[in-house]
Design an enzyme around this catalytic site. Structure first.
Site, PDB file in Angstrom:
ATOM      1  N   TYR A 163      29.870  25.061  46.044  1.00  0.00           N
ATOM      2  CA  TYR A 163      31.103  25.782  45.465  1.00  0.00           C
ATOM      3  C   TYR A 163      31.759  26.353  46.575  1.00  0.00           C
ATOM      4  O   TYR A 163      32.959  26.239  46.694  1.00  0.00           O
ATOM      5  CB  TYR A 163      30.492  27.053  44.777  1.00  0.00           C
ATOM      6  CG  TYR A 163      31.601  27.730  43.903  1.00  0.00           C
ATOM      7  CD1 TYR A 163      32.492  27.210  42.917  1.00  0.00           C
ATOM      8  CD2 TYR A 163      32.062  29.006  44.655  1.00  0.00           C
ATOM      9  CE1 TYR A 163      33.639  28.246  42.538  1.00  0.00           C
ATOM     10  CE2 TYR A 163      33.068  29.827  44.079  1.00  0.00           C
ATOM     11  CZ  TYR A 163      33.874  29.271  43.197  1.00  0.00           C
ATOM     12  OH  TYR A 163      34.789  30.089  42.389  1.00  0.00           O
ATOM     13  N   SER A 218      39.277  31.530  46.267  1.00  0.00           N
ATOM     14  CA  SER A 218      38.098  32.444  46.201  1.00  0.00           C
ATOM     15  C   SER A 218      37.893  33.082  47.672  1.00  0.00           C
ATOM     16  O   SER A 218      37.920  32.585  48.643  1.00  0.00           O
ATOM     17  CB  SER A 218      37.021  31.675  45.878  1.00  0.00           C
ATOM     18  OG  SER A 218      35.655  32.673  45.639  1.00  0.00           O
TER      19      SER A 218
END
Length: 705
Positions: A595, A582
């Site tokens: 995260y 990501s």
């Protein structure tokens, strides 16, 4: 109205209601009959056999009536035959070719002349079987490869058995390679035996016919049924089948365990020239043969029917391993198997050198197609899953033929020279040369975690489109079942396997790789895509939140890569690992401690793996998406609400918000990430590892350098 007859050894599938709708259209009835015959593998295999009918049509040139033969075109399959798969030829022109036929030495030249006989300009290319049907006068003709009939055709006393069993109503023609000359021999056999209802081709198959599609269908079934019943009555009369049992099989779980353990090793050996896809079966018929006393005598003989032989090679490789051998020591296993594969390749080269002609095509892949593991099962390897599966079906048919022939007489295979002349037939070579160029991922196997939806599913579909096969998976059984149905409808059963997978569970990961080994032979590409997202301020983050993020994203990536590495090293073919990370691995933002830090760990773990696995030829690369909302499971949680809150927008405004903050002002879709994954494995970046490929529309803060 047809009379329904009882059959024990074949399937009677004819339905009057269906046939009635086709009445008056003989070509439609031909296709109907063909599809029924092809639906029963006891009658003929995929791509095997041929069917035809003759009709009276208006000649577009003269306006008069002319007889036309409609026959399955080259490379077709009667089970899936459609009108577009037929060749339509003038019968009188085809038969007139006898006037220019120079003899068997030049019979291959006749194939080009078939084109001068074309009636239907939309025809498929006429097959080599065309004259076999054309020189027989019957309206409907079947040429099939039923195991029961070939058992008799391949028996040492086949001619005598045929004469006695059918009391002279079935003719006999000795083995002859398919072509113009065989068509003339069928014509001569009929002339010498008027009134017969079919012809047995030595070592090859069966010709049957009828005045109508139904008469032809019933005639074929009755002759095959009689042949099968004859074999059934004779099994055991000469002694135990295949000389009796020599070893016992492992139980079903043991067979699967051993097959999964050894399949990647076998695939590595069989892929020494190009990547192959595998297939495994422990069918009871296979086990009866490979566990028998006669295995060592019969297996090296090879097959008899040319359709069997073309797909299974000159003979199988029989492994000299105990069924319950310890396969954990890979170096030791490879040391034991290397001489066997080297001996097979040497045998194949000697076969080629001894049988080749001046104009023979170059030697092809010298690795075995069929590998037999007594007590465990049969492996087949070929360019794709369908071809590997069909090879297994054909060798199972060959086993049936050997069993039947041995029961009533003595099995005989094609002489080596005859086999070579089929395998390296210039017409067969021409057919191979017309096949489409392999796609970039042909022969490649991918396991993509989280592939029942979102990025994972899009990537799986892209890989299949590019010629690969995939193992789709998810930890949600309903989501996986939905994906299974979708993939089966879109791509068919040979393109994928499906398995439940929780990436935090080592046992389930090992099971997924075992399924990959059993379905395809191993794995070449791992895409770590499974994920979830939690967006909370640090004070609201719980320990449970933290643990699940790191378990799924970091531990999951580690375990899936670690277990996949074991399979890749067994194959010794190198491989690819792609980690879907990501932009959050590089960009600091609010409400993202768990995260974002887990994504950063994924990114650096990728670098560490790339540094360590290069010596194995395994490349590890990263794709960094951002804001892939479509079909993404992570948006089903509170992630969307959390991110919307962090950016001060509504959930509905998120896609536009994400797009506007990028340099390209683009919304990112799952297909965009799938494209990036393909770029990394498609062949043009084979010397790249340790890279990060951003697919985020352009987020300057996420630039790696």
């Amino acid at each position: 109205m047809s009379i329904v007859k009882e059959f024990k050894h074949v399937n009677y599938l004819w339905e009057d209601s269906v046939a009635a709708k086709l009445a008056g259209d003989e070509v439609a009835l031909l296709i109907y009959r063909s599809n029924l015959l092809g639906a029963d593998l006891r009658l003929t295999n995929y791509g095997g056999g041929n069917t035809s009918c003759k009709t009276i049509e208006k000649d577009p040139i003269t306006g008069g009536k002319t007889e036309v033969m409609w026959i399955k075109g080259s490379g077709g399959d009667i089970g899936t035959l459609k009108r577009s798969g037929l060749a339509g030829l003038y019968v009188d022109r085809l038969r007139s070719l006898e006037n220019v036929y120079k003899g068997i030495e030049q019979e291959d030249e006749m194939v080009e002349l078939f084109n001068h006989c074309i009636f239907d300009l939309k025809s498929k290319a006429p097959s080599i079987d065309t004259p076999l049907h054309g020189f027989l006068p019957f309206k409907h003709i079947d040429h099939l490869h039923p195991d029961a009939a070939i058992s008799i055709a391949a028996a040492k006393d086949g001619r005598k058995i045929t004469q006695e069993l059918f009391k002279g109503t079935i003719g006999w023609v000795d083995w002859q390679k398919p072509g113009f000359d065989l068509g003339l021999q069928l014509k001569q056999c009929l002339a010498e035996n008027p009134g017969i209802r079919g012809i047995m081709l030595g070592s090859h198959g069966l010709f049957t016919w009828g005045d109508t599609a139904y008469d032809c269908y019933i005639n074929s079934l009755e002759i095959i049924e009689a042949s099968a019943e004859y074999l059934d009555q004779n099994y055991g009369k000469k002694g135990p089948v295949f000389g009796g049992q020599h070893i016992e099989s492992l139980d079903a779980n043991g067979r699967k365990r051993q097959a999964a353990a050894i399949a990647p090793v076998l695939r590595g050996f069989c892929s020494s020239e190009r990547h192959m896809i595998g297939h495994f079966t422990d069918d009871a018929r296979v086990l009866e043969f490979i566990n028998s006393k006669d295995l060592d005598r019969l297996a090296p003989m090879g097959t008899s029917c040319p359709d069997h032989f073309l797909r299974t090679k000159i003979s199988p490789l029989v492994l000299e391993l105990e069924a319950n051998a310890n396969l954990a020591d890979i170096d030791d296993l490879k040391e034991k198997l290397t001489p066997a594969f080297e001996a097979y390749r040497h045998m194949y080269k000697a076969y080629y050198d001894n049988c080749k002609h001046e104009n023979s095509p170059a030697i092809r892949d010298s690795n075995p197609v069929v590998v037999l593991y007594p007590g465990v099962g049969m492996f087949t390897f070929s360019k794709d899953k369908q071809t590997a599966r069909v090879a297994a079906e054909f060798y199972t048919n060959a086993i049936n033929v050997m069993k039947g022939a041995e029961a009533v007489s003595e099995y005989t295979s094609l002489p080596r020279q005859e086999a070579f002349d089929i395998e390296y037939w210039l017409l067969e070579e021409a057919k191979l040369s017309r096949q489409p160029k392999p796609k970039p991922l042909s022969g490649r196997i991918a396991l993509i975690t989280g592939s029942a939806g979102g990025i994972g599913k899009a990537t799986a579909k892209r890989f299949i489109d590019e010629g690969g096969v995939v193992v789709i998976n998810d930890n949600d059984s309903n989501r996986l079942e939905s994906a299974r149905t979708e993939f089966n409808t879109q791509f068919g059963k040979d393109a994928f396997a499906a398995v439940l997978l929780d990436v935090t569970d080592s046992e389930k990961i090992v099971n997924a790789y075992n399924e990959a080994a059993l379905a395809f032979g191993g794995v070449d590409i791992i895409v770590n895509c499974a994920g979830l997202s939690i967006s909370k301020p640090i004070e609201d983050h719980t320990e449970k939140d933290w643990d699940i993020l790191y378990d799924v994203l970091v531990k999951g990536q580690f375990l899936v890569t670690q277990k996949g590495l074991e399979v890749m090293r067994k194959q010794a073919l190198g491989g690819d690992v792609i980690n879907i990370v990501s932009k959050n691995a590089l960009v600091s933002g609010p409400n993202n401690a768990g995260y974002g830090s887990a994504k950063a760990a994924q990114l650096h773990l990728s670098r560490l793996n790339a540094a360590e696995l290069g010596g194995d030829g395994i490349r590890v690369n990263v794709v960094n998406p951002d804001a892939v909302i479509s079909d993404s499971k992570i948006w089903e949680s509170g992630w969307a609400e959390g991110r919307a809150k962090a950016y001060g927008v509504t959930v509905a405004e998120l896609p536009a918000y994400y797009a506007k903050r990028t340099l390209l002002n683009k919304i990112i879709l799952p297909d965009d990430i799938a494209n990036a994954c393909f770029v990394l494995v498609g062949g043009l970046l084979n010397k790249s590892t340790g890279n990060v490929l951003n697919v985020d529309g352009g987020v300057a803060m996420a630039f790696v350098r």
